[in-house]
Design a protein around this motif. Structure first.
Motif, short mmCIF file in Angstrom:
data_model
loop_
_atom_site.label_atom_id
_atom_site.label_comp_id
_atom_site.label_asym_id
_atom_site.label_seq_id
_atom_site.Cartn_x
_atom_site.Cartn_y
_atom_site.Cartn_z
N TYR A 145 0.83 -1.21 0.00
CA TYR A 145 0.00 0.00 0.00
C TYR A 145 0.86 1.25 0.00
CZ TYR A 145 -3.43 3.51 1.17
OH TYR A 145 -4.24 4.63 1.14
N HIS A 146 0.76 1.99 -1.11
CA HIS A 146 1.48 3.27 -1.20
C HIS A 146 0.46 4.36 -1.56
CE1 HIS A 146 5.74 4.99 -1.82
NE2 HIS A 146 4.91 6.02 -1.81
N TRP A 147 -0.60 4.45 -0.75
CA TRP A 147 -1.51 5.60 -0.71
C TRP A 147 -2.68 5.60 -1.69
CZ3 TRP A 147 2.83 9.87 -0.60
CH2 TRP A 147 3.69 9.62 0.48
N ASP A 148 -2.71 4.70 -2.70
CA ASP A 148 -3.80 4.77 -3.68
C ASP A 148 -4.97 3.87 -3.23
OD1 ASP A 148 -1.97 2.71 -4.06
OD2 ASP A 148 -1.94 2.86 -6.24
N LEU A 149 -5.65 4.33 -2.19
CA LEU A 149 -6.76 3.57 -1.61
C LEU A 149 -7.92 3.42 -2.61
CD1 LEU A 149 -7.56 2.44 1.28
CD2 LEU A 149 -8.95 4.51 1.52
N PRO A 150 -8.55 2.24 -2.67
CA PRO A 150 -9.73 2.09 -3.53
C PRO A 150 -10.81 3.12 -3.16
CG PRO A 150 -8.97 -0.06 -2.80
CD PRO A 150 -8.16 0.95 -2.05
N LYS A 151 -11.35 3.76 -4.16
CA LYS A 151 -12.35 4.80 -3.93
C LYS A 151 -13.55 4.26 -3.14
CE LYS A 151 -13.89 8.83 -4.13
NZ LYS A 151 -13.19 9.92 -3.43
N LYS A 152 -13.94 3.04 -3.45
CA LYS A 152 -15.12 2.47 -2.76
C LYS A 152 -14.85 2.28 -1.27
CE LYS A 152 -17.88 0.22 -6.31
NZ LYS A 152 -17.40 0.98 -7.47
N ILE A 153 -13.63 1.98 -0.92
CA ILE A 153 -13.31 1.83 0.51
C ILE A 153 -13.27 3.20 1.18
CG2 ILE A 153 -11.49 1.06 2.11
CD1 ILE A 153 -11.16 -1.41 0.36
N GLN A 154 -12.88 4.21 0.42
CA GLN A 154 -12.94 5.58 0.95
C GLN A 154 -14.39 5.97 1.27
OE1 GLN A 154 -10.20 7.99 1.52
NE2 GLN A 154 -12.00 8.39 2.76
N TYR A 155 -15.32 5.53 0.42
CA TYR A 155 -16.74 5.84 0.68
C TYR A 155 -17.18 5.31 2.05
CZ TYR A 155 -17.64 7.30 -4.17
OH TYR A 155 -17.64 7.95 -5.37
#
Ligand SMILES: *[C@@H]1O[C@H](CO)[C@@H](O)[C@H](O)[C@H]1NC(C)=O
Ligand SMILES: *[C@@H]1O[C@H](CO)[C@@H](O)[C@H](O)[C@H]1NC(C)=O
Length: 440
Positions: A145-155
């Motif tokens: 993991y280098h910061w590009d979190l899945p957008k859906k998990i951000q939701y």
């Protein structure tokens, strides 16, 4: 965001390798010390929507807020390593590196972020890259993991949601299953402090979250738990067969007291404990958990702010136990040194930096520049060795950030001086086993 680090640093690294061959015998690095370079997926891959890749927070953000990026650019194409990976492997071979550190794009492998659907084209991309590296004698070192979190998990709240640790663990298991036969060095998470602390400022790494003094500590807990889950999944399910190593990369400045007055000396130490120690202490210290000084400082200010309990969420005893010793090496990213002076901030809105209670500045007299100084790196390496019982250290990032000028004299001075103090630290007994040169 900068271009590929490989190009930036090629000349200096070749210079350095030449220097090391020609230096006097007693000045040489030990044979076991390995050299490499580092990148991250969003920074170099491009192909942001290619072949089934899902959206990450960093795909979305510059699309919606280009004004936050200095030159209005985005990562849609970047260095196009998604298509040009063969050229990149050739460049790595030309550099003569021992290994190459890169990160996996979570949504290239799991488009939604969840483990129920695997994107076979994304898997093929990393299979090809890893195979090509190993065929060329370059050892892959993979950051999950280098910061590009899945957008859906951000939701769902992203790193402020403790469930994200579960999703990360599932992603890690899939990565070990897919690539662990060839990848023997894993890094769970790059720079938890950078992932969590930017909720203090509007142009941080995840600017949609701004809950200073609260969100950052929730994030910190989730990231720690996520790391320990991935570590134990590897340890229980894969280590016997795959025989690799797994650690974490922590970023740290060196904090130097502004004066030798006890209040500044204590402040500087508190700064180290509440930044690097926030994540290092639970994993690498004998007693585990957050540093005592951090628990006390945040607790005291929280009560003065009329919270009923500390804004720093406690780690449960089982969590403390699972975190203790959960790394085979200490990945350390270092760039800058700061001067710390005590400052008592008025009670008001919560804030991580107010909790630390310091003013951190730089010094225009410092060489090679006002915040990159070799003696800071040297002191940091000694601090880590002393604080955490001389762990195996991999320098997973170190480099010099300038303004892109081509006459790279400053960078050459930087490498010479930083590598000299690295050598001194090794001679002093610091257990440093490899280094990645690069800039963030
Ligand atoms: C991918 O994004 C580009 C813009 O960067 C767009 O032109 C293209 O249609 C998109 N492709 C797919 C498959 O969505
Ligand atoms: C905390 O509560 C006291 C008593 O109600 C009040 O005087 C004080 O202003 C509050 N402090 C903050 C930071 O809100």
């Amino acid at each position: 965001m900068q271009g590929t680090m490989i190009n930036f640093n090629a000349f200096c690294i070749v210079f350095f390798l030449w220097y090391n061959v020609h230096a006097k015998a007693q000045d040489k690095f030990p044979k076991y010390l390995k050299f490499g370079v580092a990148t991250s997926s969003f920074q170099i891959e491009g192909g942001w929507n290619a072949s089934g890749k899902g959206e990450s927070v960093w795909d979305r953000f510059p699309h919606e807020h280009p004004e936050f990026i200095m030159d209005y650019s985005n990562g849609d194409v970047a260095c196009d390593s998604y298509h040009l990976w063969q050229t990149d492997v050739k460049l790595l071979k030309y550099l003569g590196v021992d290994h190459y550190r890169f990160s996996l794009s979570w949504t290239r492998i799991l488009p939604t972020g969840f483990s129920n659907r695997i994107n076979s084209d994304g898997v093929k991309y990393y299979d090809n890259l890893i195979n090509s590296l190993t065929e060329n004698g370059i050892e892959p070192m993979v950051t999950l993991y280098h910061w590009d979190l899945p957008k859906k998990i951000q939701y769902l709240g992203g790193w402020a949601n403790i469930q994200t640790a579960e999703y990360f663990g599932e992603f890690a298991r899939i990565a070990f299953q897919l690539f662990g036969d060839r990848v023997k060095i894993w890094i769970t998470i790059n720079e938890p402090l950078s992932v969590c602390e930017p909720s203090n400022n509007e142009n941080g790494l995840d600017p949609e979250i701004s809950l200073p003094g609260i969100g950052d500590y929730l994030c910190g807990k989730t990231v720690l738990i996520a790391h320990s889950k991935a570590y134990h999944i590897y340890d229980k399910e894969f280590r016997n067969e795959q025989k690799g190593k797994i650690g974490i990369s922590l970023s740290s400045v060196w904090s130097e007291p502004k004066t030798n007055k006890p209040k500044d000396v204590q402040t500087s130490e508190r700064f180290m404990q509440m930044t690097l120690g926030w994540f290092a202490h639970p994993i690498f210290s004998r007693e585990g958990d957050y540093p005592e000084i951090m628990k006390k400082t945040v607790q005291d200010r929280s009560i003065l702010e009329n919270f009923t309990q500390s804004r720093l969420p406690a780690l449960m005893q089982t969590e403390i136990n699972n975190l203790k010793g959960s790394a085979d090496f200490f990945g350390l990213n270092h760039y800058d040194t700061v001067l710390s002076a005590k400052h008592k901030y008025a009670i008001g809105d919560p804030c991580f930096y107010k909790d630390i209670g310091a003013i951190a500045g730089k010094d225009s007299n410092w060489k090679p520049n006002e915040n990159t100084v070799p003696w800071g790196f040297y002191k940091l390496l000694h601090w880590v060795a002393k604080e955490y019982n001389n762990p195996i250290v991999y320098i997973t990032e170190n480099g010099y950030h300038d303004h892109g000028q081509m006459k790279d004299i400053d960078r050459m001075v930087f490498y010479k001086e930083f590598l000299t103090v690295l050598l001194h630290a090794i001679k002093d007994g610091c257990n440093i086993q490899n280094i990645q040169l690069g800039v963030y």
